[in-house]
Design an enzyme around this catalytic site. Structure first.
Site, PDB file in Angstrom:
ATOM      1  N   GLY A   1      22.592  53.943  -1.550  1.00  0.00           N
ATOM      2  CA  GLY A   1      24.216  54.699  -1.371  1.00  0.00           C
ATOM      3  C   GLY A   1      24.807  53.375  -1.907  1.00  0.00           C
ATOM      4  N   LEU A   2      26.312  53.827  -1.908  1.00  0.00           N
ATOM      5  CA  LEU A   2      27.275  52.812  -2.315  1.00  0.00           C
ATOM      6  C   LEU A   2      27.350  51.498  -1.772  1.00  0.00           C
ATOM      7  CD1 LEU A   2      30.230  55.333  -3.070  1.00  0.00           C
ATOM      8  CD2 LEU A   2      28.812  54.030  -4.968  1.00  0.00           C
ATOM      9  N   SER A   3      27.782  50.516  -2.168  1.00  0.00           N
ATOM     10  CA  SER A   3      27.987  49.051  -1.380  1.00  0.00           C
ATOM     11  C   SER A   3      28.936  49.388  -0.303  1.00  0.00           C
ATOM     12  CB  SER A   3      28.494  48.192  -2.479  1.00  0.00           C
ATOM     13  OG  SER A   3      28.782  46.816  -1.770  1.00  0.00           O
TER      14      SER A   3
ATOM     15  N   SER B   1      28.243  51.328   2.180  1.00  0.00           N
ATOM     16  CA  SER B   1      28.157  52.784   2.854  1.00  0.00           C
ATOM     17  C   SER B   1      27.418  52.713   4.188  1.00  0.00           C
ATOM     18  CB  SER B   1      27.203  53.459   1.883  1.00  0.00           C
ATOM     19  OG  SER B   1      26.022  53.022   1.618  1.00  0.00           O
ATOM     20  N   GLY B   2      26.607  51.332   4.450  1.00  0.00           N
ATOM     21  CA  GLY B   2      26.014  51.269   5.570  1.00  0.00           C
ATOM     22  C   GLY B   2      24.562  51.319   5.671  1.00  0.00           C
ATOM     23  N   LYS B   3      24.152  50.881   4.342  1.00  0.00           N
ATOM     24  CA  LYS B   3      22.551  50.879   4.141  1.00  0.00           C
ATOM     25  C   LYS B   3      22.085  49.909   5.282  1.00  0.00           C
ATOM     26  CE  LYS B   3      23.012  50.117   0.064  1.00  0.00           C
ATOM     27  NZ  LYS B   3      24.305  50.228  -0.271  1.00  0.00           N
ATOM     28  N   SER B   4      22.424  48.601   5.017  1.00  0.00           N
ATOM     29  CA  SER B   4      21.828  47.533   5.569  1.00  0.00           C
ATOM     30  C   SER B   4      21.939  47.767   7.233  1.00  0.00           C
ATOM     31  CB  SER B   4      22.342  46.227   5.039  1.00  0.00           C
ATOM     32  OG  SER B   4      22.170  45.920   3.740  1.00  0.00           O
TER      33      SER B   4
ATOM     34  N   SER C   1      20.224  50.683  -5.247  1.00  0.00           N
ATOM     35  CA  SER C   1      19.405  51.819  -6.439  1.00  0.00           C
ATOM     36  C   SER C   1      20.183  52.867  -6.975  1.00  0.00           C
ATOM     37  CB  SER C   1      18.093  52.115  -5.406  1.00  0.00           C
ATOM     38  OG  SER C   1      18.289  52.657  -4.321  1.00  0.00           O
TER      39      SER C   1
END
Length: 199
Positions: A32-34, A36-39, A106
């Site tokens: 997902g975008l920077s 977006s809450g991935k980490s 990614s």
């Protein structure tokens, strides 16, 4: 590729390690975008899985660029190599019987598909951490969008470089529409449903 190299079959198999760990292994690929809450999502999910006694490891984009990928920039070629290396590392964790969580922008479908192709069917779970660009810009915890808009950061995903949304991710988690707790629970229920972990 070097010649005269033959794959050495180990005595202990992936299935043996999974049996020892009492759960299946696989890759939870957060894209997902920077901002977006991935980490954030991957960290909280790993904590919940760890509390259940599961063997996990989290590979985070920024952290990996401090070590194994510190020689790479952000050109399209370097981004592809970044994801190729992560895919290979994640594959080793799967073989070790571990649930590996990867939090990387990614941005290219082709690169994510390559990572998927490295493991068996069902072992790669693409989780699209969907969040509007407007919300990501509003969050901007590292001030990256601001820098990208002033030209300080070239080739920034979502601004001056493309992000290709997944066509058929296993899961879509909309972090701008639900809480962190709801997002974590959504992933856990998916893992239970697929038999990767127990209820």
């Amino acid at each position: 590729m070097a010649h005269n190299i033959v794959w050495h079959q180990t005595t202990i198999s992936k299935e043996d390690r999974q049996s020892l760990n009492k759960h299946k292994s696989g890759i939870l690929w957060f894209t997902g975008l920077s901002a977006s809450g991935k980490s954030t999502l991957a960290n909280e999910l790993e904590k919940r899985l760890y509390d259940r006694g599961l063997r996990t490891y989290l590979l985070d984009g920024d952290n990996i660029r401090h070590g194994i990928n510190k020689d790479l920039g952000f050109s399209p070629e370097d981004r592809t190599e970044n994801i190729r290396r992560i895919g290979e590392v994640a594959k080793l964790f799967v073989d070790a019987g571990i649930i590996v969580l990867t939090a990387f922008i990614s941005p290219y479908k082709e690169d994510r598909n390559l990572a998927r192709s490295l493991v068996n069917d069902g072992e790669f779970i693409e989780i699209y951490v969907k969040c509007s660009l407007e919300e990501c810009e509003k969050r901007d915890p590292k001030g990256l969008y601001k820098k990208a808009k002033t030209g300080e950061i070239p080739q920034f995903t979502g601004i001056s470089s493309p992000y290709e949304e997944p066509d058929h991710p296993e899961l879509i988690v909309e972090t701008d529409k639900q809480s962190l707790e709801q997002s974590v629970e959504q992933v856990i229920q998916y893992l239970v449903k697929k038999g990767i972990i127990q209820q």
